[in-house]
Design a protein around this motif. Structure first.
Motif, PDB file in Angstrom:
ATOM      1  N   SER A   1       3.871  -3.378  -1.523  1.00 14.45           N
ATOM      2  CA  SER A   1       4.929  -3.645  -0.540  1.00 14.45           C
ATOM      3  C   SER A   1       6.082  -4.356  -1.228  1.00 14.45           C
TER       4      SER A   1
ATOM      5  N   ASP B   1      10.465   0.763   4.057  1.00 15.42           N
ATOM      6  CA  ASP B   1      10.552   1.604   2.858  1.00 15.42           C
ATOM      7  C   ASP B   1      11.537   2.736   3.130  1.00 15.42           C
TER       8      ASP B   1
ATOM      9  N   GLN C   1       7.624  -3.146   5.622  1.00 15.70           N
ATOM     10  CA  GLN C   1       7.199  -3.788   4.379  1.00 15.70           C
ATOM     11  C   GLN C   1       6.902  -5.272   4.582  1.00 15.70           C
TER      12      GLN C   1
ATOM     13  N   TYR D   1       3.430  -7.016   5.135  1.00 15.85           N
ATOM     14  CA  TYR D   1       2.361  -6.932   4.140  1.00 15.85           C
ATOM     15  C   TYR D   1       2.629  -7.764   2.905  1.00 15.85           C
TER      16      TYR D   1
ATOM     17  N   PRO E   1       5.378   0.272  -4.128  1.00 11.60           N
ATOM     18  CA  PRO E   1       5.568   1.046  -2.910  1.00 11.60           C
ATOM     19  C   PRO E   1       6.167   2.419  -3.204  1.00 11.60           C
TER      20      PRO E   1
END
Lengths: 250, 267
Positions: free
Chosen positions: A108, A115, A122, A125, A136
């Protein structure tokens, strides 16, 4: 000396374009340095120079392999680009396995809220006290683009240097096994590596630390590095072309 | 990795001019002696390379103290990248003046890259241009010195045939780069001292001479290679002993501080 430069002006332009591509490619590759090695930042846990050099040198090797069987420029460039893309993808996927299954973190990014490619959240996390971790999707895709550009640039520089040598009366390996052929390959390769390192370090000074890929705010700084690389590579191209052209006389 | 942190000017020890003079004069004298003396004396090139390694390590120490944001190794790789271009260019057009032409070209390339880093990229390190010129010249002299050890001369044809064509140039690239980038990278920190860093550079240069001496057996025969390696080993032993003594000087004594005070004692 002046004749050599004027006679190879097209190849010098291609070398310069190759150097600029390498410099640009570095900005795409997700680099995390030591913090990423401890899963405290996004990206691969090593420096820009090592990654860019790795991608470019793999591109150089795969381009050289292709030159054994053909001298078509598009095929050689494609081989170099794909070789470097495979190299950087393998590095990133194995890194991701280590982060996910070894360290136990979710890939992340802390620099964007969603993202840009998958549109996944994101921020939920990201572990406390870190700048994100793992690779990611957007960083992975960006890294593959970077590898492709780096391999393209590396093989363009190498191919141009070989052509300069052939113009100077040397022969390439594959056509003949003479000692001069090997010398040309060795000299062209070592000059390509020198140009590669110069163009990998200049953008890494521009980035200064970590970069996640094309969504990173630092990505906007790439024009500065590209202008610097352009000037530096023109100088390097003059030096390399003259030195290789002199090989014809010995 | 000195990421992000803005440091300051490196302090203490010998002034930069002294080290610079040692690097240029020692490097060039070594390279020329190694070239014009009989093949058995090619170790002089290695002595020149050691002088240049010390100069390069000192320049890295001065510029990296400001904090580059990318780690110290990148500047060592840049030194050898610029050095390899300048070294082969100088030899190709210079003839007997090859090493001097190479150093001049290295200074030009280094100056341009340093100016770009400061003016265009905006690193804002006051000594960037000067340090880049020094690092580039030092990288060039290291490559030339170790090439003279392997090839026995700096004639362009010999260097291309005995050093470049068989791939020893890659070896020189890495061991020469290690000598320039490793000393400061290994010693950096609040208790870094110049003499300890530079002694490590001498030791790394000696290892480079041993490895180049080993490689020289292919072209120069076992006697010359043995002499190269013997001199490298002697220098390595002396430098390593001195470096170990300096480590012991700089290492801090472990002092027992006793138990933590109890709550009654703190009242």
């Amino acid at each position: 000396m002046i004749d050599a430069i004027l006679g190879n002006i097209i190849w010098m332009a291609l070398i310069t374009i190759g150097g600029v591509l390498i410099s640009w490619s570095v900005h795409f590759v997700p680099v995390g340095g030591a913090p990423a090695a401890m899963a405290q930042a996004t990206g691969i846990g090593t420096g820009t120079v090592q990654l860019a050099a790795g991608a470019g040198l793999t591109g150089l090797v795969s381009a050289g392999f292709m030159m054994n069987v053909t001298d078509s420029l598009p095929l050689i460039l494609a081989s170099g680009a794909v070789g470097a893309m495979i190299m950087i993808s393998v590095t990133m996927i194995v890194g991701t396995w280590v982060y996910v299954y070894g360290v136990g973190v979710v890939p992340s990014s802390a620099k964007v809220k969603v993202d840009p490619i998958t549109k996944y959240r994101q921020d939920l996390y990201v572990s406390q006290g870190t700048e994100g971790h793992g690779l990611p999707t957007v960083s992975f895709v960006s890294g593959v683009i970077g590898g492709g550009l780096g391999g393209l640039g590396g093989s363009l520089v190498y191919y141009s240097l070989i052509e300069v040598g052939m113009n100077a009366g040397l022969e390439a390996v594959g056509v003949t096994n003479s000692v001069t052929g090997h010398e040309l390959v060795a000299v062209a390769a070592i000059f390509a590596i020198g140009i590669f390192f110069v163009n990998a370090v200049i953008p890494s000074y521009n980035i200064g630390g970590t970069i996640e890929g094309f969504h990173d705010p630092k990505f906007k700084k790439w024009p500065k590095a590209v202008v610097s690389s352009l000037v530096a590579t023109i100088l390097c191209a003059i030096v390399a072309v003259v030195a290789i052209a002199q090989l014809g006389g010995i | 990795m000195s990421a992000g942190g803005a440091g300051g000017e490196a302090k203490g020890g010998y002034p930069p001019q002294t080290i610079m003079a040692l690097g240029i004069v020692g490097g060039l004298v070594g390279i020329y002696l190694g070239n014009f003396a009989p093949p058995a004396y090619s170790f002089f090139g290695g002595l020149g390379a050691i002088c240049a390694t010390v100069w390069g390590a000192d320049a890295v120490r001065r510029v990296a103290s400001y904090g580059l944001g990318t780690g110290v190794p990148s500047i060592g790789m840049l030194a050898l990248g610029m050095g390899i271009l300048a070294a082969l260019f100088g030899l190709s057009i210079g003839g007997p003046a090859g090493p001097i032409v190479a150093v001049v070209v290295a200074a030009i390339i280094g100056g341009v890259i340093g100016a770009l880093a400061n003016k265009v990229i905006g690193m804002g390190i006051p000594i960037m241009e000067k340090a880049m010129v020094e690092i580039s010249c030092a990288g060039t002299l290291v490559i030339l010195g170790l090439s003279v050890v392997i090839a026995g001369s700096f004639d362009y044809a010999s260097v291309v045939q005995y050093v470049v064509a068989n791939g020893y140039i890659a070896l020189i690239f890495i061991i020469g780069g290690m000598g320039i980038l490793h000393p400061f990278n290994a010693s950096l920190g609040p208790d870094e001292t110049q003499d300890r860093t530079l002694m490590l550079a001498v030791e790394k240069g000696a290892i480079a001479l041993i490895i180049a001496g080993f490689a020289s057996s292919l072209h120069e025969g076992l006697m010359a290679a043995g002499l190269n390696m013997l001199i490298g080993i002697v220098i390595w032993y002396v430098a390593f002993s001195k470096h170990y003594a300096l480590i012991k000087r700089d290492a801090y004594a472990v002092v027992g501080s006793g138990m933590l005070p109890s709550s009654e004692e703190l009242q």
